[in-house]
Motif scaffolding. Structure first.
Motif, PDB file in Angstrom:
ATOM      1  N   PRO A 389      45.811  48.479  43.110  1.00 32.49           N
ATOM      2  CA  PRO A 389      46.472  47.873  44.266  1.00 32.49           C
ATOM      3  C   PRO A 389      45.620  48.051  45.521  1.00 32.49           C
ATOM      4  CG  PRO A 389      48.049  49.134  42.967  1.00 32.49           C
ATOM      5  CD  PRO A 389      46.692  49.426  42.393  1.00 32.49           C
ATOM      6  N   GLY A 390      45.445  46.969  46.244  1.00 33.74           N
ATOM      7  CA  GLY A 390      44.585  47.002  47.419  1.00 33.74           C
ATOM      8  C   GLY A 390      43.137  46.735  47.118  1.00 33.74           C
ATOM      9  N   GLY A 391      42.796  46.563  45.834  1.00 40.45           N
ATOM     10  CA  GLY A 391      41.445  46.195  45.462  1.00 40.45           C
ATOM     11  C   GLY A 391      41.246  44.702  45.567  1.00 40.45           C
ATOM     12  N   VAL A 392      40.001  44.268  45.379  1.00 42.39           N
ATOM     13  CA  VAL A 392      39.692  42.858  45.596  1.00 42.39           C
ATOM     14  C   VAL A 392      40.437  41.953  44.616  1.00 42.39           C
ATOM     15  CG1 VAL A 392      37.596  42.995  44.169  1.00 42.39           C
ATOM     16  CG2 VAL A 392      37.814  41.192  45.887  1.00 42.39           C
ATOM     17  N   LEU A 393      40.605  42.381  43.373  1.00 42.97           N
ATOM     18  CA  LEU A 393      41.333  41.537  42.419  1.00 42.97           C
ATOM     19  C   LEU A 393      42.804  41.419  42.801  1.00 42.97           C
ATOM     20  CD1 LEU A 393      39.834  42.500  38.958  1.00 42.97           C
ATOM     21  CD2 LEU A 393      39.245  40.608  40.472  1.00 42.97           C
ATOM     22  N   ASP A 394      43.373  42.507  43.274  1.00 41.03           N
ATOM     23  CA  ASP A 394      44.777  42.493  43.683  1.00 41.03           C
ATOM     24  C   ASP A 394      45.003  41.519  44.832  1.00 41.03           C
ATOM     25  OD1 ASP A 394      47.524  43.375  43.922  1.00 41.03           O
ATOM     26  OD2 ASP A 394      46.874  44.603  45.625  1.00 41.03           O
ATOM     27  N   VAL A 395      44.157  41.587  45.868  1.00 38.54           N
ATOM     28  CA  VAL A 395      44.407  40.750  47.041  1.00 38.54           C
ATOM     29  C   VAL A 395      44.105  39.279  46.755  1.00 38.54           C
ATOM     30  CG1 VAL A 395      44.036  42.701  48.600  1.00 38.54           C
ATOM     31  CG2 VAL A 395      42.135  41.164  48.091  1.00 38.54           C
ATOM     32  N   LEU A 396      43.114  39.004  45.903  1.00 35.57           N
ATOM     33  CA  LEU A 396      42.794  37.607  45.603  1.00 35.57           C
ATOM     34  C   LEU A 396      43.853  36.973  44.700  1.00 35.57           C
ATOM     35  CD1 LEU A 396      38.921  37.709  45.080  1.00 35.57           C
ATOM     36  CD2 LEU A 396      40.171  36.727  47.007  1.00 35.57           C
ATOM     37  N   THR A 397      44.271  37.698  43.662  1.00 29.32           N
ATOM     38  CA  THR A 397      45.297  37.115  42.785  1.00 29.32           C
ATOM     39  C   THR A 397      46.638  37.031  43.501  1.00 29.32           C
ATOM     40  OG1 THR A 397      45.717  39.295  41.794  1.00 29.32           O
ATOM     41  CG2 THR A 397      44.166  37.837  40.657  1.00 29.32           C
ATOM     42  N   ALA A 398      46.924  37.944  44.433  1.00 25.51           N
ATOM     43  CA  ALA A 398      48.157  37.860  45.218  1.00 25.51           C
ATOM     44  C   ALA A 398      48.180  36.609  46.078  1.00 25.51           C
ATOM     45  CB  ALA A 398      48.320  39.099  46.095  1.00 25.51           C
ATOM     46  N   ALA A 399      47.011  36.100  46.419  1.00 23.93           N
ATOM     47  CA  ALA A 399      46.913  34.860  47.190  1.00 23.93           C
ATOM     48  C   ALA A 399      46.984  33.630  46.295  1.00 23.93           C
ATOM     49  CB  ALA A 399      45.618  34.847  47.990  1.00 23.93           C
ATOM     50  N   GLY A 400      47.192  33.843  44.998  1.00 21.74           N
ATOM     51  CA  GLY A 400      47.314  32.727  44.066  1.00 21.74           C
ATOM     52  C   GLY A 400      46.002  32.286  43.453  1.00 21.74           C
ATOM     53  N   GLU A 401      44.921  33.057  43.673  1.00 25.97           N
ATOM     54  CA  GLU A 401      43.613  32.649  43.173  1.00 25.97           C
ATOM     55  C   GLU A 401      43.388  33.153  41.742  1.00 25.97           C
ATOM     56  OE1 GLU A 401      41.965  30.602  44.796  1.00 25.97           O
ATOM     57  OE2 GLU A 401      42.679  30.804  46.848  1.00 25.97           O
ATOM     58  N   ASP A 402      42.800  32.307  40.915  1.00 28.63           N
ATOM     59  CA  ASP A 402      42.342  32.714  39.592  1.00 28.63           C
ATOM     60  C   ASP A 402      40.923  33.227  39.719  1.00 28.63           C
ATOM     61  OD1 ASP A 402      44.719  31.897  38.351  1.00 28.63           O
ATOM     62  OD2 ASP A 402      43.982  29.844  38.119  1.00 28.63           O
ATOM     63  N   VAL A 403      40.678  34.424  39.182  1.00 25.71           N
ATOM     64  CA  VAL A 403      39.395  35.094  39.361  1.00 25.71           C
ATOM     65  C   VAL A 403      38.795  35.430  38.001  1.00 25.71           C
ATOM     66  CG1 VAL A 403      38.159  36.993  40.473  1.00 25.71           C
ATOM     67  CG2 VAL A 403      40.272  36.116  41.494  1.00 25.71           C
ATOM     68  N   LEU A 404      37.583  35.010  37.785  1.00 25.03           N
ATOM     69  CA  LEU A 404      36.798  35.413  36.626  1.00 25.03           C
ATOM     70  C   LEU A 404      35.752  36.405  37.119  1.00 25.03           C
ATOM     71  CD1 LEU A 404      35.879  35.207  33.671  1.00 25.03           C
ATOM     72  CD2 LEU A 404      34.503  33.208  34.327  1.00 25.03           C
ATOM     73  N   VAL A 405      35.837  37.644  36.649  1.00 27.61           N
ATOM     74  CA  VAL A 405      34.903  38.686  37.068  1.00 27.61           C
ATOM     75  C   VAL A 405      33.754  38.740  36.068  1.00 27.61           C
ATOM     76  CG1 VAL A 405      34.604  41.111  37.668  1.00 27.61           C
ATOM     77  CG2 VAL A 405      36.803  39.986  38.072  1.00 27.61           C
ATOM     78  N   ALA A 406      32.550  38.495  36.535  1.00 25.39           N
ATOM     79  CA  ALA A 406      31.352  38.549  35.692  1.00 25.39           C
ATOM     80  C   ALA A 406      30.594  39.824  36.036  1.00 25.39           C
ATOM     81  CB  ALA A 406      30.477  37.325  35.930  1.00 25.39           C
ATOM     82  N   VAL A 407      30.487  40.725  35.064  1.00 21.75           N
ATOM     83  CA  VAL A 407      29.869  42.035  35.288  1.00 21.75           C
ATOM     84  C   VAL A 407      28.451  42.037  34.728  1.00 21.75           C
ATOM     85  CG1 VAL A 407      30.086  44.521  34.953  1.00 21.75           C
ATOM     86  CG2 VAL A 407      32.152  43.098  35.097  1.00 21.75           C
ATOM     87  N   VAL A 408      27.495  42.368  35.584  1.00 21.41           N
ATOM     88  CA  VAL A 408      26.082  42.445  35.199  1.00 21.41           C
ATOM     89  C   VAL A 408      25.665  43.908  35.200  1.00 21.41           C
ATOM     90  CG1 VAL A 408      23.740  41.726  35.792  1.00 21.41           C
ATOM     91  CG2 VAL A 408      25.663  40.201  36.262  1.00 21.41           C
ATOM     92  N   PRO A 409      24.993  44.386  34.149  1.00 21.62           N
ATOM     93  CA  PRO A 409      24.509  45.776  34.170  1.00 21.62           C
ATOM     94  C   PRO A 409      23.565  46.006  35.347  1.00 21.62           C
ATOM     95  CG  PRO A 409      24.301  44.812  31.966  1.00 21.62           C
ATOM     96  CD  PRO A 409      24.640  43.688  32.897  1.00 21.62           C
TER      97      PRO A 409
END
Length: 429
Positions: A389-409
């Motif tokens: 809660p309060g992280g970037v995924l929380d605030v973006l999805t709370a705004a109705g945005e669909d987020v695909l997180v791509a993790v690079v080593p």
């Protein structure tokens, strides 16, 4: 422009050798910072504004051409330094264009196992300390011409501080400061000339356009008196967050934090194409995309955005930032929507107290359909704080945005150093 009409903050164009003008390159924004209340919001950088990746690359390549013209026959030996966080991608573009022997960007991340070659301060910035962490001093401790890249030059003080810091480690005869816009006054230009005499070196400036900033009296107090901005918009329908892991070779730097050598370029290009193929294979190809880099991780996400665009996906590019800016949803103001969130990779440090992170706009009204946000992070940012809660995924999805997180080593500086130590010396060029 709203900031001009309401506050008298204006950006004036003076000169260009490229066809670009100051009003085309930057728009006036505001921030509640006692050091500097105005913000130059770039239209071609991909930081605050979602931008066509081809536009970002074209501006960086044109700036690189100016650098090459200034360096002449010495260009192949040049070392390029990009300033964190805004110019890490721009500096990489310049280095690629000129075929630089080495590209390094300053960093504000304390990386375990990485030695600090030098450091300098940025007086007006929200986060002031810059570190230089190449895999070995030899990449940077040489007399080759040094090109310093920033998105905008307001006074030139940061560039001069950086030049003095690296000059103490290794004297050079020639420095080039490259920026999208150069807004220095005659007084500031005199300070550059004085520093050149003091160091016994030549210091050139190149930019896509030059101008000056009209700052009205009392601007800082007036901006400070504004009501708190409304951040983290809320939607009744929460968006979805998904994850994908992208492969990245350990011997190929993921960016310039520990140095990119000219011999790394082919491997980087191949790794980008492979990562773009993997990314395209897991996302909805019918939706446009906004690719969002993570602070200093700008160039790799920029190249991924451009690769998606080349595969037929309508794409825009921007990144998160450490810098707080004033957000207001009014016509003619560039910062219409804003998010604030906890830093996902934060590690407690007396040198770096915790501070919030920010993302601006992250919307594309002309896309035709609602874009998917593709957040590109490196592995140190793939933490519980990212999902909390309060992280970037929380605030973006709370705004109705669909987020695909791509993790690079993330590049391990020790692994990269060992890889470079095992190569013949002539290959590390």
């Amino acid at each position: 422009m709203w900031a001009t009409e309401e506050f008298g903050l204006a950006l004036h164009h003076d000169t260009t050798s490229t066809g670009y003008t100051v009003p085309e390159l930057v728009e006036p924004g505001l921030r509640r910072n006692p050091r500097r209340a105005h913000l130059l919001v770039s239209t071609v950088l991909g930081k605050h504004l979602p931008t066509d990746p081809a536009t970002v690359l074209a501006a960086g390549h044109r700036l690189g051409q100016l650098v090459a013209e200034t360096l002449g026959p010495d260009v192949a030996d040049a070392v390029v330094l990009g300033f964190a966080e805004t110019a890490t991608g721009l500096g990489h573009c310049v280095a690629d264009t000129i075929g630089a022997a080495c590209y390094l960007h300053s960093t504000r991340r304390h990386v375990p196992g990485a030695d600090v070659f030098a450091g300098f301060e940025e007086g007006h910035s929200h986060a002031t300390s810059h570190l230089l962490q190449p895999t070995s001093p030899e990449l940077f401790a040489n007399p080759a011409p040094l090109v310093l890249v920033d998105d905008e030059i307001s006074t030139g003080a940061t560039a001069l501080d950086a030049i003095r810091a690296v000059h103490r480690q290794q004297t050079r005869a020639h420095y080039v400061v490259a920026s999208l816009v150069d807004m220095r006054s005659d007084e500031h230009r005199l300070l550059t000339a004085t520093a050149a005499t003091e160091l016994g070196a030549r210091i050139d400036h190149v930019s896509l356009a030059g101008g000056h900033t009209e700052i009205p009296d009392g601007l800082t107090a007036r901006v400070t008196a504004l009501p708190d901005p409304e951040l983290n918009p809320f939607s009744p329908q929460r968006g979805e967050a998904r994850f994908v892991s992208l492969l990245w070779p350990g011997h190929v730097p993921d960016g310039g934090r520990h140095g990119v050598l000219h011999c790394d370029v082919a491997g980087f290009d191949a790794a980008v194409e492979a990562a773009a193929d993997a990314l395209a294979g897991v996302r909805d190809a019918t939706r446009p995309a906004i690719v969002i880099g993570h602070e200093e991780l700008m160039y790799l996400p920029l190249r991924l955005a451009n690769a998606l665009a080349s595969r037929g996906t309508p794409t825009r590019f921007q990144t998160t930032t450490r810098s707080p800016a004033y957000v207001l949803d009014v016509p003619g103001y560039p910062l219409r929507r804003g998010f604030t969130f906890a830093a996902p990779e934060y590690i407690a440090s007396d040198l770096e107290p915790e501070a919030p992170r920010f993302l601006y706009n992250a919307q594309w009204t002309g896309a035709g359909s609602r874009p998917e946000l593709i957040l590109v992070i490196d592995s140190p940012a793939d933490t519980d704080r990212l999902r909390a809660p309060g992280g970037v995924l929380d605030v973006l999805t709370a705004a109705g945005e669909d987020v695909l997180v791509a993790v690079v080593p993330s590049t391990d500086p020790l692994t990269l150093r060992e890889s470079r130590a095992g190569r013949p010396r002539e290959e590390n060029k």
